[in-house]
Design an enzyme around this catalytic site. Structure first.
Site, PDB file in Angstrom:
ATOM      1  N   LYS A 178      90.082  91.533  37.411  1.00  0.00           N
ATOM      2  CA  LYS A 178      90.837  91.958  38.595  1.00  0.00           C
ATOM      3  C   LYS A 178      91.376  93.373  38.391  1.00  0.00           C
ATOM      4  O   LYS A 178      91.219  94.229  39.248  1.00  0.00           O
ATOM      5  CB  LYS A 178      91.991  90.991  38.848  1.00  0.00           C
ATOM      6  CG  LYS A 178      92.884  91.378  40.009  1.00  0.00           C
ATOM      7  CD  LYS A 178      93.985  90.362  40.255  1.00  0.00           C
ATOM      8  CE  LYS A 178      94.893  90.817  41.405  1.00  0.00           C
ATOM      9  NZ  LYS A 178      96.009  89.858  41.651  1.00  0.00           N
ATOM     10  N   GLU A 219      90.353  92.978  26.238  1.00  0.00           N
ATOM     11  CA  GLU A 219      89.234  92.168  25.720  1.00  0.00           C
ATOM     12  C   GLU A 219      87.980  92.370  26.582  1.00  0.00           C
ATOM     13  O   GLU A 219      86.872  92.562  26.075  1.00  0.00           O
ATOM     14  CB  GLU A 219      89.607  90.685  25.720  1.00  0.00           C
ATOM     15  CG  GLU A 219      90.770  90.321  24.812  1.00  0.00           C
ATOM     16  CD  GLU A 219      92.090  90.300  25.569  1.00  0.00           C
ATOM     17  OE1 GLU A 219      92.248  91.087  26.540  1.00  0.00           O
ATOM     18  OE2 GLU A 219      92.971  89.527  25.179  1.00  0.00           O
ATOM     19  N   GLY A 272      95.092  86.093  39.584  1.00  0.00           N
ATOM     20  CA  GLY A 272      94.036  85.974  38.581  1.00  0.00           C
ATOM     21  C   GLY A 272      93.599  84.535  38.361  1.00  0.00           C
ATOM     22  O   GLY A 272      92.411  84.217  38.365  1.00  0.00           O
ATOM     23  N   ARG A 273      94.563  83.614  38.259  1.00  0.00           N
ATOM     24  CA  ARG A 273      94.207  82.222  37.939  1.00  0.00           C
ATOM     25  C   ARG A 273      93.888  81.429  39.204  1.00  0.00           C
ATOM     26  O   ARG A 273      93.775  80.215  39.172  1.00  0.00           O
ATOM     27  CB  ARG A 273      95.319  81.574  37.135  1.00  0.00           C
ATOM     28  CG  ARG A 273      96.690  81.754  37.712  1.00  0.00           C
ATOM     29  CD  ARG A 273      97.783  81.451  36.701  1.00  0.00           C
ATOM     30  NE  ARG A 273      99.086  81.804  37.256  1.00  0.00           N
ATOM     31  CZ  ARG A 273      99.630  83.018  37.145  1.00  0.00           C
ATOM     32  NH1 ARG A 273      98.969  83.967  36.492  1.00  0.00           N
ATOM     33  NH2 ARG A 273     100.800  83.290  37.685  1.00  0.00           N
ATOM     34  N   GLU A 305     100.836  79.477  32.906  1.00  0.00           N
ATOM     35  CA  GLU A 305     101.018  80.900  33.237  1.00  0.00           C
ATOM     36  C   GLU A 305     101.698  81.043  34.599  1.00  0.00           C
ATOM     37  O   GLU A 305     102.376  82.031  34.868  1.00  0.00           O
ATOM     38  CB  GLU A 305      99.678  81.644  33.254  1.00  0.00           C
ATOM     39  CG  GLU A 305      99.837  83.160  33.302  1.00  0.00           C
ATOM     40  CD  GLU A 305      98.550  83.907  32.990  1.00  0.00           C
ATOM     41  OE1 GLU A 305      97.777  84.184  33.939  1.00  0.00           O
ATOM     42  OE2 GLU A 305      98.319  84.223  31.812  1.00  0.00           O
ATOM     43  N   HIS A 310      89.540  59.070  20.163  1.00  0.00           N
ATOM     44  CA  HIS A 310      89.255  59.149  18.719  1.00  0.00           C
ATOM     45  C   HIS A 310      89.930  60.357  18.095  1.00  0.00           C
ATOM     46  O   HIS A 310      89.520  60.839  17.039  1.00  0.00           O
ATOM     47  CB  HIS A 310      87.732  59.212  18.514  1.00  0.00           C
ATOM     48  CG  HIS A 310      87.017  58.069  19.147  1.00  0.00           C
ATOM     49  ND1 HIS A 310      86.747  56.886  18.507  1.00  0.00           N
ATOM     50  CD2 HIS A 310      86.568  57.908  20.425  1.00  0.00           C
ATOM     51  CE1 HIS A 310      86.132  56.056  19.341  1.00  0.00           C
ATOM     52  NE2 HIS A 310      85.999  56.653  20.499  1.00  0.00           N
ATOM     53  N   LYS A 339     100.718  92.454  24.705  1.00  0.00           N
ATOM     54  CA  LYS A 339      99.726  93.532  24.854  1.00  0.00           C
ATOM     55  C   LYS A 339     100.341  94.862  24.403  1.00  0.00           C
ATOM     56  O   LYS A 339      99.738  95.656  23.694  1.00  0.00           O
ATOM     57  CB  LYS A 339      99.301  93.652  26.324  1.00  0.00           C
ATOM     58  CG  LYS A 339      98.563  92.452  26.891  1.00  0.00           C
ATOM     59  CD  LYS A 339      98.234  92.675  28.369  1.00  0.00           C
ATOM     60  CE  LYS A 339      97.566  91.477  29.017  1.00  0.00           C
ATOM     61  NZ  LYS A 339      97.309  91.687  30.472  1.00  0.00           N
TER      62      LYS A 339
HETATM   63  O1  F6P Z   1      96.707  86.521  30.993  1.00  0.00           O
HETATM   64  C1  F6P Z   1      97.080  87.623  31.725  1.00  0.00           C
HETATM   65  C2  F6P Z   1      96.027  87.906  32.767  1.00  0.00           C
HETATM   66  O2  F6P Z   1      96.458  88.952  33.575  1.00  0.00           O
HETATM   67  C3  F6P Z   1      95.698  86.690  33.615  1.00  0.00           C
HETATM   68  O3  F6P Z   1      96.644  86.430  34.609  1.00  0.00           O
HETATM   69  C4  F6P Z   1      94.352  87.085  34.135  1.00  0.00           C
HETATM   70  O4  F6P Z   1      93.639  85.978  34.656  1.00  0.00           O
HETATM   71  C5  F6P Z   1      93.712  87.659  32.856  1.00  0.00           C
HETATM   72  O5  F6P Z   1      94.784  88.278  32.155  1.00  0.00           O
HETATM   73  C6  F6P Z   1      92.581  88.620  33.122  1.00  0.00           C
HETATM   74  O6  F6P Z   1      93.042  89.683  33.910  1.00  0.00           O
HETATM   75  P1  F6P Z   1      91.941  90.613  34.634  1.00  0.00           P
HETATM   76  O7  F6P Z   1      91.211  89.740  35.600  1.00  0.00           O
HETATM   77  O8  F6P Z   1      92.735  91.692  35.305  1.00  0.00           O
HETATM   78  O9  F6P Z   1      91.029  91.139  33.564  1.00  0.00           O
END
Ligand code: F6P
Length: 531
Positions: A210, A216, A274-275, A360, A391, A500
């Site tokens: 987003k 990452e 995002g979620r 979150e 299990h 971060k």
């Molecule tokens: O965990 C923090 C967060 O901003 C989440 O809310 C989001 O889903 C994820 O990192 C990835 O963010 P982006 O879609 O901006 O890469």
């Protein structure tokens, strides 16, 4: 607005727990109340939910509904569906429900919130439809492109968990199609193991972010591009295997994607959390896996649950009932976690998805207005598919000192399973719920299970796109309900920023050699890492 614990309903529920429910005997409740099952179970779109093995007495639901009223839950729900800025700290709407709303408003048309839509919401709906059509066209192109065999979806958090759950759950529909790979962790072992067997010429990369800044995802996207070029790919648009042809960005920041060198972008707006984004362009791998028709069915199932949440009477409003029960367990019964036990291999990643969705969204300590909360909020969400959990951790669920409410999610129809296997699977789920409630009165202490342990049973009609969409939307709205009771903004996530920021600080200190002010433990760990 009063804080939740300042309401009259809150005090009544505290007394109700202390004086009546704390001593509940679940089995005896069924003997005393012939209507218990009927009163505490219901249909909702594409599923049946049985709440009757929960720590609820006949009066509990009404007291919880009164709490919802005093905390303005339905008003906040209507504000969300009206497109108002319920994401208060970012001054944004939260319109994931709009992503699955038909152009004519569908089942929301004519509702009170829909009549409050302003021009921006109506414009957003048109834009959503255009993007959806573009995404589905691209998905069908990829599906019919025999030169592409593998799709690598690079994203983390909500930019991959939702697509991963849905692609896995609908694997039966995706059979024989493209191989869909998900890369999230910055650990190079993940992307390395994914890329190693692939051919550049036959691979499509989806960079899902987003913000298009997440460390990452950016690191993995650069690694993918480096691999692609090293394998003979080209940055030249005219090249048969160009970045332009083999990379697509799924983002709310198309300019950032262009700077990365990606020219094909599917966008979405910042009012998609995002979620809550699998219904948006982030869902492209789903559409590639199962096709346009199935993706539209996924949206339609979620839309049916939206309409249910908006229109069902409170007593039969499943997201409301479940969200209130989550508050009941967390703040009155003092239960600090909930176990998600999907008795379905296809739903094996649902616990991970729900962890982010719930923890979150509601793992917070201040209200929308920044006022400190004096009550516990989101429970720890954890779990594994059944029967595996039997299990692993069911020992503790049955005989441990902590009571953990269990959420069983099973599927009525065998779908892609082998009929005998599926029957064993679902009967095991039913038996476990019964065992948690009934316990055992063995003569030897080590064989004794106290029982009286609560569970909810959700039975999907089948594991198809519509039922899956309804299930996920059910959880989105359930989380909204508990957040609204607590007065939380369920749509921001400021808590992830500190980690971060401190990671960036360590990288900077590594470069500068200045470790002033860093605690001995952190410094020693960095020394251990050879820094
Ligand atoms: O965990 C923090 C967060 O901003 C989440 O809310 C989001 O889903 C994820 O990192 C990835 O963010 P982006 O879609 O901006 O890469």
């Amino acid at each position: 607005m009063l804080l939740c614990h300042e309401t009259t309903a809150w005090a009544r529920l505290q007394a109700h727990w202390r004086q009546e429910v704390r001593a509940i005997d679940l089995c005896a409740q069924f003997e005393r109340d012939g209507d218990r099952l009927t009163a505490l179970s219901q249909r909702a779109p594409h599923l049946w939910a049985d709440l009757s093995k929960n720590w609820l007495l006949p009066d509990t639901p009404a007291l919880l509904l009164q709490l919802a009223r005093e905390c303005g839950v339905m008003a906040w729900r209507d504000a969300m569906f009206a497109g108002e800025a319920v994401n208060t700290t970012e001054q944004r709407a939260a319109m994931h429900w709009l992503l699955r709303t038909p152009l004519d408003g569908g089942r929301l048309a004519g509702s009170a919130p829909q009549r409050r839509w302003d021009a921006s919401v109506r414009e957003a709906l048109r834009e959503v439809d255009e993007t959806l059509q573009a995404m589905l066209r691209l998905a069908e192109q990829v599906r019919s492109d025999g030169s592409i065999t593998d799709v690598v979806h690079i994203g983390i958090g909500g930019s991959y968990l939702g697509p991963e759950v849905v692609v896995q759950a609908l694997q039966g529909l995706a059979h024989g199609g493209k191989r869909i790979h998900f890369v999230a962790n910055v650990d190079g072992a993940e992307i390395g193991s994914v890329l190693r067997p692939l051919r550049m010429q036959a691979t499509l990369f989806l960079v899902a972010s987003k913000s298009f800044t997440t460390a990452e995802t950016m690191m993995n996207a650069h690694a993918a591009r480096d691999w692609f070029l090293a394998q003979g790919g080209s940055e030249e648009a005219a090249h048969p295997h160009s970045i332009a042809r083999h990379f697509v960005a799924l983002t709310a920041q198309p300019e950032a994607a262009a700077r990365f060198g990606i020219t094909r972008t599917l966008g979405f707006r910042d009012w998609v959390g995002g979620r809550y984004s699998l219904w948006s362009a982030i869902g492209l791998p789903i559409a590639i896996a199962v096709g346009a028709q199935a993706f539209r069915a996924l949206l339609a199932g979620a839309h049916e649950m939206d309409a249910h949440f908006l229109a069902a009477a409170p007593e039969a409003n499943l997201p409301l009932r479940l969200g209130l029960m989550d508050v009941w367990y967390r703040d009155f019964c003092g239960l600090a976690s909930r176990c998600i036990a999907p008795y379905s291999h296809g739903l094996r990643r649902l616990p991970a998805y729900l962890q982010q969705l719930e923890m979150e969204s509601n793992g917070k300590g201040v209200t929308r207005e920044g006022r400190p909360l004096h009550v516990p909020t989101a429970p720890v969400i954890w779990g594994e598919p059944g029967t595996n959990g039997q299990h692993a951790f069911f020992q503790m669920l049955h005989q441990g000192q902590d009571v953990v409410p269990v959420e069983f999610i099973a599927v009525r129809e065998p779908g892609g399973s082998l009929p005998g296997h599926h029957h064993d699977l679902v009967v095991n789920a039913v038996a476990q719920a019964r065992a948690l409630m009934a316990g055992s009165s063995a003569s030897e202490p080590h064989r004794r299970s106290p029982g009286n342990r609560p569970s909810t049973f959700v039975l999907l009609d089948r594991l198809d796109p519509a039922a899956l969409g309804a299930l996920i939307a059910l959880y989105e709205h359930r989380v909204f309900v508990s957040g609204a009771v607590w007065g939380i903004n369920s749509f921001d996530q400021w808590g992830v920023e500190l980690g971060k920021c401190l990671a960036r600080d360590l990288f900077e200190r590594e470069r500068s050699g200045n470790w002033d002010g860093v605690d001995p433990s952190t410094r020693a760990l960095m020394v251990q890492l050879g820094v």
